[in-house]
Design a protein around this motif. Structure first.
Motif, mmCIF file in Angstrom:
data_model
loop_
_atom_site.group_PDB
_atom_site.id
_atom_site.type_symbol
_atom_site.label_atom_id
_atom_site.label_comp_id
_atom_site.label_asym_id
_atom_site.label_seq_id
_atom_site.Cartn_x
_atom_site.Cartn_y
_atom_site.Cartn_z
ATOM 1 N N GLN A 87 0.772 -1.447 -0.227
ATOM 2 C CA GLN A 87 0.160 0.351 -0.154
ATOM 3 C C GLN A 87 0.850 0.675 0.260
ATOM 4 O O GLN A 87 0.461 2.363 -0.196
ATOM 5 C CB GLN A 87 -0.663 0.472 1.382
ATOM 6 C CG GLN A 87 -1.799 -1.252 1.120
ATOM 7 C CD GLN A 87 -2.642 -1.384 0.445
ATOM 8 O OE1 GLN A 87 -3.268 -0.803 -0.721
ATOM 9 N NE2 GLN A 87 -2.363 -2.472 -0.311
ATOM 10 N N LEU A 88 2.543 1.527 -0.104
ATOM 11 C CA LEU A 88 3.080 2.473 0.407
ATOM 12 C C LEU A 88 2.762 3.154 -1.210
ATOM 13 O O LEU A 88 2.511 2.714 -2.771
ATOM 14 C CB LEU A 88 4.398 1.910 0.411
ATOM 15 C CG LEU A 88 5.477 1.207 -0.660
ATOM 16 C CD1 LEU A 88 5.487 2.324 -1.784
ATOM 17 C CD2 LEU A 88 6.458 0.732 -0.054
ATOM 18 N N GLU A 89 2.672 4.584 -0.596
ATOM 19 C CA GLU A 89 2.972 5.593 -2.179
ATOM 20 C C GLU A 89 4.695 6.349 -2.048
ATOM 21 O O GLU A 89 5.087 6.441 -0.865
ATOM 22 C CB GLU A 89 1.577 6.343 -1.886
ATOM 23 C CG GLU A 89 0.038 5.541 -1.754
ATOM 24 C CD GLU A 89 0.283 4.931 -3.135
ATOM 25 O OE1 GLU A 89 0.627 5.179 -4.153
ATOM 26 O OE2 GLU A 89 -0.607 3.961 -2.894
ATOM 27 N N ILE A 90 4.536 6.807 -3.589
ATOM 28 C CA ILE A 90 5.107 7.481 -3.677
ATOM 29 C C ILE A 90 6.275 8.154 -2.852
ATOM 30 O O ILE A 90 6.133 9.221 -1.931
ATOM 31 C CB ILE A 90 5.687 8.347 -5.098
ATOM 32 C CG1 ILE A 90 5.681 7.001 -5.835
ATOM 33 C CG2 ILE A 90 6.944 9.026 -4.975
ATOM 34 C CD1 ILE A 90 7.501 5.874 -6.160
ATOM 35 N N TYR A 118 8.442 15.375 -2.859
ATOM 36 C CA TYR A 118 7.524 14.964 -3.884
ATOM 37 C C TYR A 118 7.786 14.387 -5.425
ATOM 38 O O TYR A 118 8.659 12.978 -5.758
ATOM 39 C CB TYR A 118 6.344 14.736 -4.324
ATOM 40 C CG TYR A 118 4.964 14.067 -4.525
ATOM 41 C CD1 TYR A 118 5.646 12.160 -3.997
ATOM 42 C CD2 TYR A 118 4.316 14.292 -6.169
ATOM 43 C CE1 TYR A 118 4.184 11.352 -5.275
ATOM 44 C CE2 TYR A 118 4.009 13.842 -6.221
ATOM 45 C CZ TYR A 118 3.827 12.472 -6.880
ATOM 46 O OH TYR A 118 2.958 11.346 -6.960
ATOM 47 N N GLY A 119 8.317 15.317 -5.471
ATOM 48 C CA GLY A 119 8.636 15.667 -7.724
ATOM 49 C C GLY A 119 10.652 15.043 -7.512
ATOM 50 O O GLY A 119 10.666 14.396 -8.646
ATOM 51 N N THR A 120 11.285 14.992 -6.235
ATOM 52 C CA THR A 120 12.611 14.465 -6.570
ATOM 53 C C THR A 120 12.096 12.809 -6.842
ATOM 54 O O THR A 120 13.204 12.553 -7.378
ATOM 55 C CB THR A 120 13.712 15.203 -4.758
ATOM 56 O OG1 THR A 120 13.393 16.739 -5.007
ATOM 57 C CG2 THR A 120 14.724 14.459 -4.778
ATOM 58 N N VAL A 121 11.540 12.602 -5.001
ATOM 59 C CA VAL A 121 11.026 10.567 -5.607
ATOM 60 C C VAL A 121 10.985 10.134 -6.886
ATOM 61 O O VAL A 121 11.307 9.514 -7.590
ATOM 62 C CB VAL A 121 10.555 10.209 -4.617
ATOM 63 C CG1 VAL A 121 10.681 8.875 -4.917
ATOM 64 C CG2 VAL A 121 10.751 11.107 -3.114
ATOM 65 N N TYR A 122 9.826 10.909 -7.459
ATOM 66 C CA TYR A 122 8.923 11.306 -8.138
ATOM 67 C C TYR A 122 10.031 11.408 -9.903
ATOM 68 O O TYR A 122 10.030 10.076 -10.985
ATOM 69 C CB TYR A 122 8.326 12.321 -8.489
ATOM 70 C CG TYR A 122 7.120 11.390 -10.466
ATOM 71 C CD1 TYR A 122 5.998 10.479 -9.783
ATOM 72 C CD2 TYR A 122 6.860 12.017 -10.897
ATOM 73 C CE1 TYR A 122 5.683 10.005 -11.216
ATOM 74 C CE2 TYR A 122 6.105 11.775 -12.086
ATOM 75 C CZ TYR A 122 5.618 10.838 -12.069
ATOM 76 O OH TYR A 122 4.178 10.689 -13.326
ATOM 77 N N HIS A 123 11.311 12.486 -9.497
ATOM 78 C CA HIS A 123 12.062 11.960 -10.622
ATOM 79 C C HIS A 123 13.059 10.904 -10.764
ATOM 80 O O HIS A 123 12.669 10.746 -12.063
ATOM 81 C CB HIS A 123 13.047 13.094 -10.486
ATOM 82 C CG HIS A 123 14.422 13.283 -11.277
ATOM 83 N ND1 HIS A 123 13.907 13.937 -12.650
ATOM 84 C CD2 HIS A 123 15.490 12.967 -10.696
ATOM 85 C CE1 HIS A 123 15.074 13.240 -13.871
ATOM 86 N NE2 HIS A 123 16.024 13.261 -12.247
#
Length: 200
Positions: free
Chosen positions: A34-37, A48-53
């Protein structure tokens, strides 16, 4: 201020990846699939944008986490696979090294637990290659050590018992926040004393 060199950029990227992987392992233990970014970003104290990158979705992140863990497991148990001792001592050394790595590295525990659970939380056949590589690089060499060490026709059953014991023992310690108190020597000695006395 002068622009960063390629080496500096690579070092920053590697540091970020380690930070993300460590956070992902911690969040996975708390939330499972169930974890999310976003959860990983919060845990890593990154935007969030850094991890999503680096990772467009959690499945890509978990896939990297598990492949990375497989490579670290293989490196950790290499001394046992190449050691110049009898097969049963190799199997015992292999188990000790594996359990020590589980205590040090949450992603290694997650890999072993996920393999033991046959990847049932993950969609489709995304991890069939990882499972095949785990079998070839970790599991089957261990089964062979056990087979040669005890001369048993039930080597795979015995290897499964050992793996299950190591994963279960680690899970108890992790979930009760006692990872630093794991008695690696004691549990490995107990398991192998029981196997050897049973096989005699």
């Amino acid at each position: 201020m002068s622009p960063r060199t390629k080496e500096q950029n690579d070092a920053i990227r590697e540091m970020r990846m380690d930070q993300i992987m460590q956070a992902a392992a911690e969040v996975y233990l708390e939330k499972g699939i169930q974890l999310e970014i976003r959860d990983v970003a919060v845990k890593a104290e990154l935007g969030y944008g850094t991890v999503y990158h680096y990772y467009k979705n959690k499945h890509m992140l978990l896939e990297d986490l598990l492949w990375d863990a497989l490579n670290r497991v293989e490196s950790a148990v290499l001394p046992a696979k190449t050691g110049d001792v009898g097969s049963m001592l190799k199997a015992e050394s292999f188990s000790r090294l594996l359990l020590t790595k589980c205590a040090e590295d949450l992603s290694v525990f997650i890999l072993l637990k996920t393999v033991a659970d046959n990847f049932h939380h993950f969609p489709g056949n995304r991890f069939s290659k990882l499972f095949a590589d785990f079998q070839e690089r970790i599991y089957l060499p261990f089964v062979e050590m056990v087979r040669e060490g005890i001369g048993s026709k039930t080597a795979e059953k015995t290897a499964n018992l050992i793996f299950g014991s190591l994963v279960g023992y680690t899970a108890l310690n992790i979930h009760h926040h006692m990872r630093s108190e794991m008695d690696v020597e004691g549990i490995v000695h107990m398991i192998f004393s029981g196997i050897q006395s049973k096989e005699r």
